[in-house]
Enzyme design. Structure first.
Site, PDB file in Angstrom:
ATOM      1  N   ASN A  77      -6.714 -18.992 -16.157  1.00 47.84           N
ATOM      2  CA  ASN A  77      -5.364 -18.457 -16.367  1.00 47.84           C
ATOM      3  C   ASN A  77      -5.218 -17.227 -15.476  1.00 47.84           C
ATOM      4  O   ASN A  77      -5.764 -16.178 -15.783  1.00 47.84           O
ATOM      5  CB  ASN A  77      -5.207 -18.093 -17.861  1.00 47.84           C
ATOM      6  CG  ASN A  77      -3.896 -17.389 -18.152  1.00 47.84           C
ATOM      7  OD1 ASN A  77      -3.004 -17.321 -17.298  1.00 47.84           O
ATOM      8  ND2 ASN A  77      -3.781 -16.855 -19.367  1.00 47.84           N
ATOM      9  N   LYS A 118      -2.681 -15.517 -14.860  1.00 49.50           N
ATOM     10  CA  LYS A 118      -1.672 -14.562 -15.368  1.00 49.50           C
ATOM     11  C   LYS A 118      -0.739 -14.124 -14.226  1.00 49.50           C
ATOM     12  O   LYS A 118      -0.462 -14.917 -13.335  1.00 49.50           O
ATOM     13  CB  LYS A 118      -2.360 -13.387 -16.064  1.00 49.50           C
ATOM     14  CG  LYS A 118      -3.343 -13.882 -17.141  1.00 49.50           C
ATOM     15  CD  LYS A 118      -3.825 -12.823 -18.072  1.00 49.50           C
ATOM     16  CE  LYS A 118      -4.794 -13.435 -19.090  1.00 49.50           C
ATOM     17  NZ  LYS A 118      -5.256 -12.505 -20.087  1.00 49.50           N
ATOM     18  N   GLU A 159      -0.361 -13.097 -25.142  1.00 45.50           N
ATOM     19  CA  GLU A 159       0.503 -12.160 -24.397  1.00 45.50           C
ATOM     20  C   GLU A 159       1.966 -12.587 -24.485  1.00 45.50           C
ATOM     21  O   GLU A 159       2.865 -11.746 -24.502  1.00 45.50           O
ATOM     22  CB  GLU A 159       0.028 -12.059 -22.929  1.00 45.50           C
ATOM     23  CG  GLU A 159      -1.240 -11.221 -22.824  1.00 45.50           C
ATOM     24  CD  GLU A 159      -2.179 -11.619 -21.692  1.00 45.50           C
ATOM     25  OE1 GLU A 159      -1.754 -12.323 -20.763  1.00 45.50           O
ATOM     26  OE2 GLU A 159      -3.371 -11.224 -21.757  1.00 45.50           O
ATOM     27  N   GLU A 178      -8.374 -17.869 -29.033  1.00 50.39           N
ATOM     28  CA  GLU A 178      -8.466 -16.637 -28.250  1.00 50.39           C
ATOM     29  C   GLU A 178      -8.232 -15.426 -29.155  1.00 50.39           C
ATOM     30  O   GLU A 178      -7.076 -15.046 -29.382  1.00 50.39           O
ATOM     31  CB  GLU A 178      -7.402 -16.641 -27.147  1.00 50.39           C
ATOM     32  CG  GLU A 178      -7.565 -17.745 -26.147  1.00 50.39           C
ATOM     33  CD  GLU A 178      -7.020 -17.348 -24.780  1.00 50.39           C
ATOM     34  OE1 GLU A 178      -7.806 -17.328 -23.831  1.00 50.39           O
ATOM     35  OE2 GLU A 178      -5.828 -17.006 -24.685  1.00 50.39           O
ATOM     36  N   GLY A 211      -9.251  -9.606 -22.260  1.00 51.34           N
ATOM     37  CA  GLY A 211      -9.154  -8.537 -21.268  1.00 51.34           C
ATOM     38  C   GLY A 211      -9.853  -7.250 -21.664  1.00 51.34           C
ATOM     39  O   GLY A 211      -9.669  -6.212 -21.031  1.00 51.34           O
TER      40      GLY A 211
END
Ligand code: PGA
Length: 259
Positions: free
Chosen positions: A11, A13, A99, A169, A175
């Protein structure tokens, strides 16, 4: 029990302009163009989908998008639909990433609509669930996961459910460099699989792939992948460097073979 083929997705992002995306995609593609023991998925930003798609022509590496709208078209400024993703060559779409839930008001209800739209358009959704640190610390992890899974799969048929990929997740691991331990992750993966068995029966639950995501790197992926119910990884930061992502995939394949 069915043998579940591992699935590792990167991913990216909101990273990579087209030139950077091309370099990254080409390097990863060279390593896995003929790979058939693991599904490899690249999820670049929308602006690079078409170019990355061209890199992946005739490759076993697949293209995925990071989000989509549930309607096929219409007055939804800034949004992208499932037919548009199909048009660029996408096979997968990430739905309900934390997110999106945190910054863009994604809810279990919108996740549900998006899964249905993805299915109608033959896109494979990678459905993300996960608890925040506050929820974990107040022992709400399983309640939160249950609510997210039930909300996501409301009204989804057995056939559709068997084609979904799930991603656990934990928000506190994304992160942060602080991954869930393999035991913490396995406990939730098993919980999700049992929940899917309640909803869809054991056979379907045993065939569904559940990725782990949250600070996955080459150093921790083997331990995670050795767990019975961890079938892959959704990788953020470490998927932006070809070397580290390639190493993650190689180690995952090795871990599953020896598990
Ligand atoms: P991370 O992100 O690997 O950078 O923690 C994972 C994700 O958000 O999917």
């Amino acid at each position: 029990m069915d043998v579940r083929k591992p699935i590792i997705a990167g991913n990216w992002k909101m990273n990579c302009i087209i030139d950077e995306a091309l370099v990254l995609a080409n390097e990863i593609n060279r390593a896995f163009v003929d790979e058939n023991s693991c599904d490899v998925v690249l999820c670049p930003p929308f602006t690079a989908l078409l170019e990355v798609s061209e890199v992946l022509t005739d490759s076993n590496v697949s293209l995925g998008a990071q989000n989509m709208h549930w309607e096929a078209q219409g007055a939804y400024t800034g949004e992208t639909s499932a037919p548009m993703l199909i048009d660029t060559g996408c096979k997968y779409v990430i739905i309900g990433h934390s997110e999106r839930r945190q910054f863009f008001a994604e809810t279990n209800a919108t996740v549900n609509k998006k899964i249905k739209a993805a299915m109608q358009n033959k896109l494979i959704p990678i459905v993300c669930v996960g608890e925040t640190l506050a929820e974990r610390e107040s022992n709400k992890t399983f309640n939160v996961i249950k609510e997210q899974v039930l909300g996501a799969f409301a009204g989804i048929s057995n056939i559709d459910a068997s084609n979904v990929v799930l991603a656990y997740e934990p928000v506190w691991a994304i992160g942060t460099g602080k991954n869930a331990t393999s035991k913490q992750a396995e406990e939730v993966h098993l919980f999700i699989r049992n929940l899917m068995a309640e909803l869809y029966g054991r056979e379907i639950a045993d065939s569904i792939r559940i990725q782990y995501g949250g600070s996955v790197k080459a150093e921790n992926v083997e331990e995670l992948m050795k767990e019975k119910d961890i079938d892959g990884a959704l990788v953020g930061g470490a998927s932006l460097k070809a070397n580290s992502f390639i190493e993650i995939i190689r180690k995952s394949i090795k871990a599953k073979k020896s598990a």
